[in-house]
Scaffold this motif. Structure first.
Motif, PDB file in Angstrom:
ATOM      1  N   ARG A  80       4.645 -11.577  43.441  1.00 28.48           N
ATOM      2  CA  ARG A  80       5.033 -10.457  42.565  1.00 28.48           C
ATOM      3  C   ARG A  80       5.249 -10.920  41.120  1.00 28.48           C
ATOM      4  O   ARG A  80       5.604 -10.113  40.268  1.00 28.48           O
ATOM      5  CB  ARG A  80       6.302  -9.794  43.103  1.00 28.48           C
ATOM      6  CG  ARG A  80       6.157  -9.289  44.523  1.00 28.48           C
ATOM      7  CD  ARG A  80       7.486  -8.816  45.099  1.00 28.48           C
ATOM      8  NE  ARG A  80       7.956  -7.573  44.497  1.00 28.48           N
ATOM      9  CZ  ARG A  80       9.101  -6.973  44.834  1.00 28.48           C
ATOM     10  NH1 ARG A  80       9.884  -7.514  45.761  1.00 28.48           N
ATOM     11  NH2 ARG A  80       9.462  -5.841  44.232  1.00 28.48           N
ATOM     12  N   ILE A  81       5.019 -12.215  40.861  1.00 31.83           N
ATOM     13  CA  ILE A  81       5.292 -12.811  39.549  1.00 31.83           C
ATOM     14  C   ILE A  81       4.020 -13.406  38.953  1.00 31.83           C
ATOM     15  O   ILE A  81       3.194 -13.983  39.658  1.00 31.83           O
ATOM     16  CB  ILE A  81       6.365 -13.916  39.684  1.00 31.83           C
ATOM     17  CG1 ILE A  81       7.712 -13.306  40.097  1.00 31.83           C
ATOM     18  CG2 ILE A  81       6.531 -14.689  38.370  1.00 31.83           C
ATOM     19  CD1 ILE A  81       8.792 -14.333  40.322  1.00 31.83           C
ATOM     20  N   GLY A  82       3.874 -13.285  37.649  1.00 33.56           N
ATOM     21  CA  GLY A  82       2.844 -14.005  36.896  1.00 33.56           C
ATOM     22  C   GLY A  82       3.533 -14.897  35.878  1.00 33.56           C
ATOM     23  O   GLY A  82       4.405 -14.428  35.141  1.00 33.56           O
ATOM     24  N   THR A 153      -3.058 -14.299  34.085  1.00 33.44           N
ATOM     25  CA  THR A 153      -1.702 -14.129  34.603  1.00 33.44           C
ATOM     26  C   THR A 153      -1.518 -12.743  35.212  1.00 33.44           C
ATOM     27  O   THR A 153      -0.730 -12.566  36.149  1.00 33.44           O
ATOM     28  CB  THR A 153      -0.674 -14.333  33.464  1.00 33.44           C
ATOM     29  OG1 THR A 153      -0.874 -15.623  32.883  1.00 33.44           O
ATOM     30  CG2 THR A 153       0.758 -14.239  33.964  1.00 33.44           C
ATOM     31  N   LEU A 154      -2.281 -11.747  34.713  1.00 32.65           N
ATOM     32  CA  LEU A 154      -2.115 -10.360  35.133  1.00 32.65           C
ATOM     33  C   LEU A 154      -3.109  -9.919  36.205  1.00 32.65           C
ATOM     34  O   LEU A 154      -3.003  -8.796  36.707  1.00 32.65           O
ATOM     35  CB  LEU A 154      -2.289  -9.438  33.916  1.00 32.65           C
ATOM     36  CG  LEU A 154      -1.230  -9.525  32.814  1.00 32.65           C
ATOM     37  CD1 LEU A 154      -1.712  -8.807  31.562  1.00 32.65           C
ATOM     38  CD2 LEU A 154       0.079  -8.923  33.299  1.00 32.65           C
ATOM     39  N   LEU A 160       6.385  -8.703  37.587  1.00 30.85           N
ATOM     40  CA  LEU A 160       7.139  -9.427  36.560  1.00 30.85           C
ATOM     41  C   LEU A 160       6.239 -10.505  35.968  1.00 30.85           C
ATOM     42  O   LEU A 160       5.665 -11.308  36.718  1.00 30.85           O
ATOM     43  CB  LEU A 160       8.387 -10.072  37.167  1.00 30.85           C
ATOM     44  CG  LEU A 160       9.140 -11.084  36.293  1.00 30.85           C
ATOM     45  CD1 LEU A 160       9.765 -10.403  35.077  1.00 30.85           C
ATOM     46  CD2 LEU A 160      10.219 -11.813  37.097  1.00 30.85           C
ATOM     47  N   ILE A 161       6.091 -10.514  34.644  1.00 31.46           N
ATOM     48  CA  ILE A 161       5.345 -11.603  34.008  1.00 31.46           C
ATOM     49  C   ILE A 161       6.295 -12.396  33.122  1.00 31.46           C
ATOM     50  O   ILE A 161       7.141 -11.839  32.429  1.00 31.46           O
ATOM     51  CB  ILE A 161       4.125 -11.104  33.197  1.00 31.46           C
ATOM     52  CG1 ILE A 161       4.521 -10.034  32.180  1.00 31.46           C
ATOM     53  CG2 ILE A 161       3.041 -10.600  34.111  1.00 31.46           C
ATOM     54  CD1 ILE A 161       3.398  -9.684  31.228  1.00 31.46           C
ATOM     55  N   ALA A 193       8.514  -7.717  31.600  1.00 31.44           N
ATOM     56  CA  ALA A 193       8.061  -8.949  30.940  1.00 31.44           C
ATOM     57  C   ALA A 193       9.247  -9.726  30.396  1.00 31.44           C
ATOM     58  O   ALA A 193      10.143  -9.149  29.768  1.00 31.44           O
ATOM     59  CB  ALA A 193       7.084  -8.622  29.818  1.00 31.44           C
ATOM     60  N   LEU A 194       9.257 -11.031  30.643  1.00 28.29           N
ATOM     61  CA  LEU A 194      10.220 -11.960  30.051  1.00 28.29           C
ATOM     62  C   LEU A 194       9.425 -12.882  29.147  1.00 28.29           C
ATOM     63  O   LEU A 194       8.521 -13.581  29.604  1.00 28.29           O
ATOM     64  CB  LEU A 194      10.940 -12.763  31.137  1.00 28.29           C
ATOM     65  CG  LEU A 194      11.870 -13.887  30.648  1.00 28.29           C
ATOM     66  CD1 LEU A 194      13.001 -13.346  29.788  1.00 28.29           C
ATOM     67  CD2 LEU A 194      12.430 -14.668  31.835  1.00 28.29           C
ATOM     68  N   VAL A 195       9.731 -12.867  27.842  1.00 24.54           N
ATOM     69  CA  VAL A 195       8.915 -13.577  26.847  1.00 24.54           C
ATOM     70  C   VAL A 195       9.820 -14.412  25.944  1.00 24.54           C
ATOM     71  O   VAL A 195      10.865 -13.937  25.495  1.00 24.54           O
ATOM     72  CB  VAL A 195       8.117 -12.570  25.973  1.00 24.54           C
ATOM     73  CG1 VAL A 195       7.148 -13.308  25.058  1.00 24.54           C
ATOM     74  CG2 VAL A 195       7.378 -11.556  26.838  1.00 24.54           C
ATOM     75  N   SER A 196       9.411 -15.646  25.676  1.00 25.05           N
ATOM     76  CA  SER A 196      10.105 -16.450  24.658  1.00 25.05           C
ATOM     77  C   SER A 196       9.189 -16.584  23.450  1.00 25.05           C
ATOM     78  O   SER A 196       7.968 -16.488  23.561  1.00 25.05           O
ATOM     79  CB  SER A 196      10.475 -17.833  25.198  1.00 25.05           C
ATOM     80  OG  SER A 196       9.315 -18.607  25.455  1.00 25.05           O
TER      81      SER A 196
END
Length: 651
Positions: A80-82, A153-154, A160-161, A193-196
């Motif tokens: 479920r994650i990328g 990734t998608l 969740l990416i 999305a979690l992005v840094s």
């Protein structure tokens, strides 16, 4: 309210080193959540823990209501994650084509052939990569590599990416395309999305974010709410006498800097009318034009760190660079002649023209910016001017010498810092400095004097016996700059020197460059993708497809765009994705989404504001505030490059 990720008092230690400690964050389903902070703040380690590829020492970490406390539990939710790691194309295979890379990751994730074809066509279209799908990954520009990395990734349709600094080293056009792609997929597919990011201006695109430093979360929430905790203003002053204005305002304001022909103030905890009164008092009746801009996350971040006892913050508060000492007449460059000249430079690689009749000049004490999208020809121009690459036609002159047939003597007048980290990773900091000093013919007391100077100017005392490869990015770049300057060159070439460097590191780096130009008369040519840095340049040249498409001062370039397209209307709304959809249906095509803000250009900004407000109110969307902004250099960059691309397509 449902959460995709819940982190409660989680810590990770590597023996005596703390990666992150006592972290608590909650990421809502369907939002873009950001992590910002300097090198070594713990962002990457925290993202790896959430992705289930790094164990942690204490606390609770849940993803989709599953407690991730073992490899077995992590395996339950990995489909479920990328996860896209840091670095341009590091998760891709260079010899495979775009399509082959996508197929490989789809097979790895067990995507059925029907779903693969459907998602591949959609993602390639959204990423604008369809015309290039047979091109090998190694031949892609940085922006295309990152968009391909996101597509891979998608491809299995994750919920969740996790993207670790996905746009570092990517030009503004590609960054904007990347964010439009991400916003569309989050809006259409309901992804989280979690992005840094290392780009503070980019952090405004997050719905919510956490500011990290030394393994801890300093503050978290919506960008506007975070900034509101330390109210203040950025004031940009356009003047024909920047040095005079700078001296007058330093008496009254703590944070004042000269950016090319412009003066920039950052002021916290003072009312606008009070600032206006001080400006009028200090600048008198002379002709100066100034604009008040809202405080950004970069200004907030640096200001906030001044309240912490970190060594980086102390350096920002009390810089003590030896370079700030006044140079002697012998050290200063004493000439009014251009030190860098490009005269109709052309470079062909077979049928491909990398540089096409490039002409400009850089004078002593001038910082000249060479901007452009990935692959525009900037690095090729620098390589011709430094004698690394011979021109096909035209000429390049440095310190009045033609670089096509200059000897080692003229090359000793040049400092060059390449795009890639060019030092020796296995050598210590001190060994690298000594090596470069000896390469430039320094020895004895003179060599030791210059070694001491490089260590002092780069604040490298505490790491001088550590391998260069173990340094965080900011210190690496200061070491590389010191090695490029060890022989006191008259001319300095810098190719994307601060890519991936955090705001503290960039601020220290630019203090050195500005002093080199203003006090020592060094001519500096720099390329950068970070538009806030480009404001430091006295003049800019924008390149596209090997040609210069704009050549002027930053102030003039922004003023020209304002005359052509107007000002920027920025609207803070309660439901940004629904607001975006409503305004697009109402005929507003050129909208940009920045977290909870929608932005668009308008020549009749008051009328546009009323019309936009009415559309949103009719759709029951709350408007939290509106702002009218001046065009930025990033707006200039995007407009000029897109105009050049459109002209090229019409031919």
């Amino acid at each position: 309210m449902h959460f995709a990720v819940q982190v409660s008092r989680v810590s990770k230690h590597y023996r005596k080193k703390v990666a992150f400690e006592d972290i608590s964050i909650e990421i809502q389903t369907g939002e873009i959540y950001g992590l910002i902070g300097p090198d070594g703040s713990g962002k990457s380690s925290l993202m790896q823990a959430i992705a289930g590829v790094l164990t942690y020492n204490s606390g609770d970490l849940c993803v989709f209501d599953t407690l991730i406390d073992s490899e077995k539990s992590a395996e339950k939710i990995k489909h479920r994650i990328g996860f896209m790691p840091q670095g341009l194309g590091l998760n891709l295979y260079p010899d495979l084509s775009i399509e082959e890379n996508i197929d490989f990751f789809a097979n790895l994730r067990g995507v059925s052939s029907d779903l693969l074809q459907q998602r591949k066509e959609m993602l390639l279209s959204v990423a604008k990569l369809t015309p290039f799908k047979t091109r090998p990954m190694k031949n892609l520009s940085g922006g295309m590599k990152q968009k391909l990395g996101l597509v891979c990734t998608l491809i299995h349709q994750p919920e969740l990416i996790i993207l670790d600094e996905p746009t570092t080293g990517v030009d503004p056009i590609s960054r904007r395309d990347f964010w439009e792609m991400l916003n569309r997929l989050v809006m259409d597919e309901g992804m989280t999305a979690l992005v840094s990011t290392a780009y503070m201006d980019e952090a405004s695109r997050f719905n919510r974010l956490s500011v990290m430093h030394q393994g801890k979360v300093l503050v978290q929430g919506r960008a506007d709410d975070i900034i509101a905790k330390s109210p203040g203003w950025v004031v940009e002053i356009e003047t024909s006498q920047p040095s005079v204005v700078l001296a007058r305002l330093k008496v009254k304001f703590e944070t004042v800097e000269q950016l090319g022909q412009m003066i920039r103030l950052v002021i916290f905890d003072q009312e606008k009318d009070v600032i206006e009164s001080i400006l009028k008092e200090q600048l008198g009746s002379e002709e100066h034009q100034w604009y008040f801009l809202p405080i950004g996350l970069e200004e907030f971040f640096i200001h906030h760190l001044k309240n912490h006892s970190s060594s980086a913050a102390k350096r920002l508060q009390n810089p003590s660079y030896p370079i700030s000492q006044s140079p002697t007449d012998k050290d200063r460059v004493n000439t009014d002649e251009p030190l860098i000249q490009a005269d109709n430079l052309i470079r062909r690689f077979g049928d491909f023209i990398a540089a096409d009749q490039v002409t400009f000049e850089v004078r002593p004490g001038e910082i000249f910016g060479l901007l452009g999208a990935n692959g525009a020809g900037k690095s090729t121009v620098i390589k011709m001017l430094t004698g690394i690459l011979p021109p096909t036609d035209g000429a390049g002159f440095v310190a009045n010498q033609n670089m096509a047939h200059s000897g080692m003597a003229i090359k000793e007048s040049i400092g060059y810092m390449s795009q890639a980290f060019s030092l020796y990773l296995d050598l210590t900091v001190l060994e690298n400095i000594k090596l470069f000093g000896r390469i430039y013919g320094l020895s004895g007391e003179r060599l030791q004097e210059r070694i001491d100077w490089v260590i002092d100017v780069g604040h490298l005392q505490s790491v001088q016996n550590e391998p260069a490869g173990s340094l965080p990015m900011g210190k690496r770049q200061r070491l590389a700059l010191g090695c490029a300057l060890i022989h006191q060159p008259k001319v300095l070439f810098l190719d994307e020197p601060t890519s991936g460097v955090d705001p503290i590191g960039r601020s220290e780096f630019w203090r050195i460059l500005v002093n080199l130009a203003s006090e020592w008369g060094v001519a500096i040519l720099i390329t950068t993708h970070y538009m806030l840095e480009a404001e430091h340049c006295h003049r800019l040249a924008l390149m596209q497809a090997g040609k210069i498409v704009a050549y002027d001062t930053p102030v003039n370039l922004k003023q020209t765009l304002k005359q052509q397209k107007g000002q920027v209307l920025s609207v803070n709304v309660s439901h940004p994705y629904r607001a975006l959809s409503c305004l697009q249906k109402a005929g507003y095509d050129n909208l940009s989404l920045f977290g909870n803000r929608l932005q668009l250009f308008s020549k009749t900004v008051s009328k546009t504001k009323n019309d936009v407000v009415n559309v949103l109110k009719n759709n029951q969307i709350e408007i939290k505030d509106t702002m009218v902004l001046q065009p930025s250099l990033e707006d200039v960059f995007v407009d000029r490059i897109e105009t050049a691309l459109a002209k090229h397509e019409l031919r």
